[in-house]
Design a protein around this motif. Structure first.
Motif, PDB file in Angstrom:
ATOM      1  N   ARG A 173     -36.639 -19.296  57.866  1.00 43.19           N
ATOM      2  CA  ARG A 173     -36.127 -18.428  57.010  1.00 43.19           C
ATOM      3  C   ARG A 173     -37.266 -18.967  55.784  1.00 43.19           C
ATOM      4  O   ARG A 173     -38.353 -18.830  56.074  1.00 43.19           O
ATOM      5  N   ASP A 227     -31.340 -21.381  52.449  1.00 45.02           N
ATOM      6  CA  ASP A 227     -31.302 -20.125  52.008  1.00 45.02           C
ATOM      7  C   ASP A 227     -30.442 -19.439  53.223  1.00 45.02           C
ATOM      8  O   ASP A 227     -30.632 -18.436  53.942  1.00 45.02           O
ATOM      9  N   GLU A 259     -28.485 -17.700  56.393  1.00 40.63           N
ATOM     10  CA  GLU A 259     -27.294 -16.709  56.124  1.00 40.63           C
ATOM     11  C   GLU A 259     -26.885 -16.311  57.158  1.00 40.63           C
ATOM     12  O   GLU A 259     -27.299 -17.130  58.191  1.00 40.63           O
ATOM     13  N   THR A 315     -27.630  -6.782  59.593  1.00 36.17           N
ATOM     14  CA  THR A 315     -25.594  -6.776  58.987  1.00 36.17           C
ATOM     15  C   THR A 315     -26.116  -5.527  57.993  1.00 36.17           C
ATOM     16  O   THR A 315     -26.791  -4.529  57.972  1.00 36.17           O
ATOM     17  N   THR A 318     -25.058  -2.849  54.800  1.00 39.36           N
ATOM     18  CA  THR A 318     -24.839  -3.869  54.023  1.00 39.36           C
ATOM     19  C   THR A 318     -23.703  -2.082  53.035  1.00 39.36           C
ATOM     20  O   THR A 318     -23.207  -1.719  53.721  1.00 39.36           O
ATOM     21  N   SER A 352     -32.463  -9.944  51.146  1.00 35.75           N
ATOM     22  CA  SER A 352     -31.829 -11.161  51.830  1.00 35.75           C
ATOM     23  C   SER A 352     -32.740 -12.499  51.044  1.00 35.75           C
ATOM     24  O   SER A 352     -33.713 -12.028  49.934  1.00 35.75           O
ATOM     25  N   ASP A 353     -32.793 -13.885  51.352  1.00 37.73           N
ATOM     26  CA  ASP A 353     -32.982 -14.648  50.301  1.00 37.73           C
ATOM     27  C   ASP A 353     -34.424 -15.581  51.023  1.00 37.73           C
ATOM     28  O   ASP A 353     -34.673 -16.663  50.708  1.00 37.73           O
ATOM     29  N   SER A 354     -34.299 -15.133  52.583  1.00 38.58           N
ATOM     30  CA  SER A 354     -35.392 -15.624  53.348  1.00 38.58           C
ATOM     31  C   SER A 354     -36.523 -14.513  53.795  1.00 38.58           C
ATOM     32  O   SER A 354     -36.852 -13.317  53.182  1.00 38.58           O
ATOM     33  N   GLY A 380     -37.083 -11.342  52.253  1.00 39.53           N
ATOM     34  CA  GLY A 380     -35.993 -11.106  51.552  1.00 39.53           C
ATOM     35  C   GLY A 380     -36.415 -10.897  49.853  1.00 39.53           C
ATOM     36  O   GLY A 380     -37.535 -11.094  49.568  1.00 39.53           O
TER      37      GLY A 380
END
Length: 501
Positions: A4, A185, A187, A192, A194, A328-330, A341
Motif C-alpha cells: 500500500r 495505512d 486497511e 469492500t 461503500t 482508500s489511503d493506499s 487511494g
C-alpha cells in the motif's frame, strides 16, 4: 509489490546534488533536467479521445509475457499457509459478475479451468465471506460445493495430471478480511462495499477470495476474462485490457498471467479519460467527478512516467495501462490498472512518486513476481529503487544522498522488524522489505555501473516474464548475467540483522 502506501519515510526528502542516475558510481556530476508541467500536458493532449462504446482498445504489441496458457508451478506459501492450494494450478478464470447496490448483493458465475497436480478426495479453493453456493459443476456434471472456514470445498475426487473445468454459481454480500500489518495505512483486505453501494478492493497479500473462488497465493498465475454488470449510470473497472461495453456490462481480459492479489474491481459513478502512452499504448484513468479532480494533473503524467521507466527497464510489458481511484489511503500495483487511494490526492509530490512506484511494479512484481510472500522484497526493492532514481532526477538531487538517508532508515527497520529476507507474518509489507532491498540494488548499481545494471534489470524481466520466482533464482540469475559472484552481497542485505557495510 503492493502494498500500500509506497512511500517509506526515508524517501521523502532529497539532497541538492546528484551523480548521474545511470551510473551512481561515476566521478562526474551533472544536473538532470527537471520534469516540466508542459511536457505532461502535451502527453495528455496527445490521446484523450475515447473509442466508441463497444469497441476494444487497440494497442502496440507488448513484451512477450511467456506462459501464455496460464500454467504455473504453485508452491505452498510458508508465510500465509492457510491460503492457496499447491495441489492445483488454475489456468484461466472466467468471472461473470452482477452487482446490485440497493441490496449490496454480488452474484457471480466463476468458470475455472485448472490442472490437478496432486490427487485429492475433494477440490479445494479459497472463498471467504458469507456466500451461498447455488450450483456447482465439474466438467458439466453436478457436484456439491460448500463454503466454510475461508474455503470452497467441492465434493469431487480429483486425479493428478487431469485438467478439468469447474463452474461455481454463488451469491452474497462481500466482506473484507483483516490485513496482517501494523502499517499506518493498513486497511481490511478484499472487496469492500461503500456506503453509497459502490465497490473497491486492494488485496495483498490475499483477498481476491473475498469476491471469487481462487487459488489465492502468489505462485499460481492465471489468465482472466471478467464481465461486470452494474445498474445504468454506474461504471465497473477491473484489471486487464478493456473490452467492449455492452449496455451496462463492462468487460476486461488478461492474456498475460496474473497473480490473484494483482486483480482489481471497482464499481461506482466514475468519469473516464483516455491517454496515449509510449508507442501508442492506451491508458485509461477512472476518477470520481468532483472528488478526485485535484489528482488529475499527477495521474495525467502516466505517459511521461512510463516513458521514463521504459528507457531504463525496457518495453512496458502489457497491452494497456491505467489507474482507478478508490476511497482508500493506499495504492496498489494491480496489473494493467493501478488502484489508487483518493486520500493520496492531498499530497501531489508524494502521489507523483507513488504512481511511479506502482507503474514500476508492472515490470517488477506483476510481470515477474514472487512465488512466496517471504520474497516480497523482490517486488518492493525494485519499485522503491526505481522511485528513488526518479525522484533524484526529477528534483535534481543525488542518488547518493538518498542512499545516505536510506541507510539510516535501514538500520531502524532492521532493528524493529528484522532483515527483509525473513519478514514476519504479522508485519506484512512494512518498511524493511522496501528500503533494505532497494539499498541492495543501489550497491549492485554502484558496482556494475549504469549500462550493466539496467541490462541486468531488463534481462530479469524479459527472461522471466509471466512467472513467479524466488530468492535462489534471483541470486543465480545475477551471478550468471554479470559473470560475478554477488551471492555474499545479496545474502548480507537480505539476512543481516544490521545494515551491511
Amino acid at each position: 509489490m503492493l502494498g500500500r502506501v509506497r512511500r517509506p519515510p526515508s524517501h521523502r526528502s532529497t539532497a541538492s546534488r546528484r551523480k548521474t542516475a545511470a551510473h551512481p558510481g561515476a566521478a562526474g556530476r551533472r544536473r538532470a533536467p527537471r520534469v516540466v508541467a508542459a511536457l505532461a500536458a502535451l502527453a495528455v493532449l496527445a490521446g484523450c479521445t475515447a473509442p466508441a462504446e463497444g469497441r476494444t482498445l487497440r494497442s502496440p504489441q507488448p513484451l512477450d509475457a511467456g506462459n501464455r496458457d496460464g500454467t504455473s508451478t504453485p508452491v505452498a506459501d510458508p508465510v500465509y499457509p492457510s491460503y492457496g492450494n499447491p495441489g492445483i494450478d488454475v489456468l484461466h478464470y472466467g468471472l461473470a459478475l452482477t452487482w446490485a447496490p440497493p441490496t449490496k448483493t454480488l452474484t457471480g458465475t466463476a468458470t475455472l479451468k485448472l490442472r490437478v497436480l496432486r490427487a485429492d478426495q475433494a477440490l479445494r479453493l479459497d472463498l471467504t465471506g458469507p456466500y451461498a453456493v447455488t450450483a456447482t459443476t465439474v466438467d458439466g456434471a453436478a457436484a456439491t460445493g460448500r463454503v466454510g472456514g475461508g474455503k470452497l470445498t467441492v465434493d469431487r475426487a480429483v486425479t493428478a495430471g487431469s485438467t478439468l473445468t469447474l463452474v461455481v454459481q454463488y451469491q452474497g454480500t462481500p466482506a473484507p478480511v483483516p490485513m496482517p500489518s501494523h502499517r499506518g495505512d493498513a486497511e481490511p483486505l478484499g472487496l469492500t462495499v461503500t456506503g453509497d453501494g459502490g465497490l473497491w478492493t486492494m488485496q495483498e497479500p490475499y483477498g481476491a477470495s473475498t469476491w471469487y473462488p481462487s487459488n489465492d497465493q502468489p505462485s499460481d498465475k492465471a489468465l482472466y476474462d471478467i464481465s461486470v454488470t452494474v445498474p445504468d449510470g454506474w461504471e465497473a473497472v477491473a484489471g486487464g485490457t478493456p473490452g467492449p461495453v455492452r449496455g451496462s456490462t463492462f468487460t476486461y481480459s488478461s492474456d498475460r498471467p496474473v497473480a490473484t492479489y494483482l486483480t482489481t474491481l471497482a464499481v461506482g459513478q466514475y468519469q473516464q479519460e483516455r491517454l496515449t502512452g509510449p508507442r501508442g499504448l492506451p491508458i485509461t484513468l477512472w476518477t470520481r467527478p468532483g472528488v478526485d479532480d485535484a489528482m488529475l494533473p499527477v495521474l495525467r503524467k502516466a505517459p511521461e512516467q512510463l516513458r521514463w521507466l521504459e528507457s531504463r527497464f525496457g518495453q512496458y510489458p502489457f497491452p494497456s495501462a491505467g489507474a482507478v481511484v478508490v476511497p482508500s489511503d493506499s495504492a496498489m500495483e494491480t496489473q494493467q490498472m493501478v488502484t489508487v487511494g483518493g486520500s493520496l490526492g492531498k499530497y501531489p509530490a508524494a502521489l507523483d512518486t507513488v504512481m511511479l512506484h506502482e507503474y514500476a511494479h508492472q515490470w517488477f512484481g506483476d510481470t515477474v513476481g514472487p512465488s512466496q510472500w517471504k520474497d516480497v522484497w523482490l517486488n518492493e526493492g525494485w519499485a522503491t529503487y526505481a522511485e528513488a532514481l526518479y525522484a533524484a532526477e526529477r528534483d535534481g538531487t543525488g542518488i547518493e544522498a538518498w542512499a545516505k538517508r536510506a541507510r539510516q532508515r535501514d538500520a531502524e527497520v532492521r532493528q524493529q522488524l528484522g532483515p527483509p529476507g525473513n519478514p514476519r507474518s504479522d508485519s506484512f509489507a512494512e518498511g524493511n522489505v522496501y528500503v533494505c532491498p532497494a539499498l541492495m540494488l543501489y550497491e549492485l548499481h554502484r558496482q556494475l555501473g549504469g549500462p550493466a545494471f539496467f541490462a541486468l534489470a531488463r534481462a530479469w524481466v524479459s527472461q522471466h516474464a509471466g512467472t513467479a520466482q524466488d530468492r535462489a533464482a534471483f541470486t543465480a540469475f545475477v551471478n550468471r548475467q554479470t559473470g560475478r559472484d554477488f551471492t555474499g552481497l545479496i545474502d548480507a542485505w537480505l539476512d543481516s540483522p544490521t545494515t551491511p557495510a
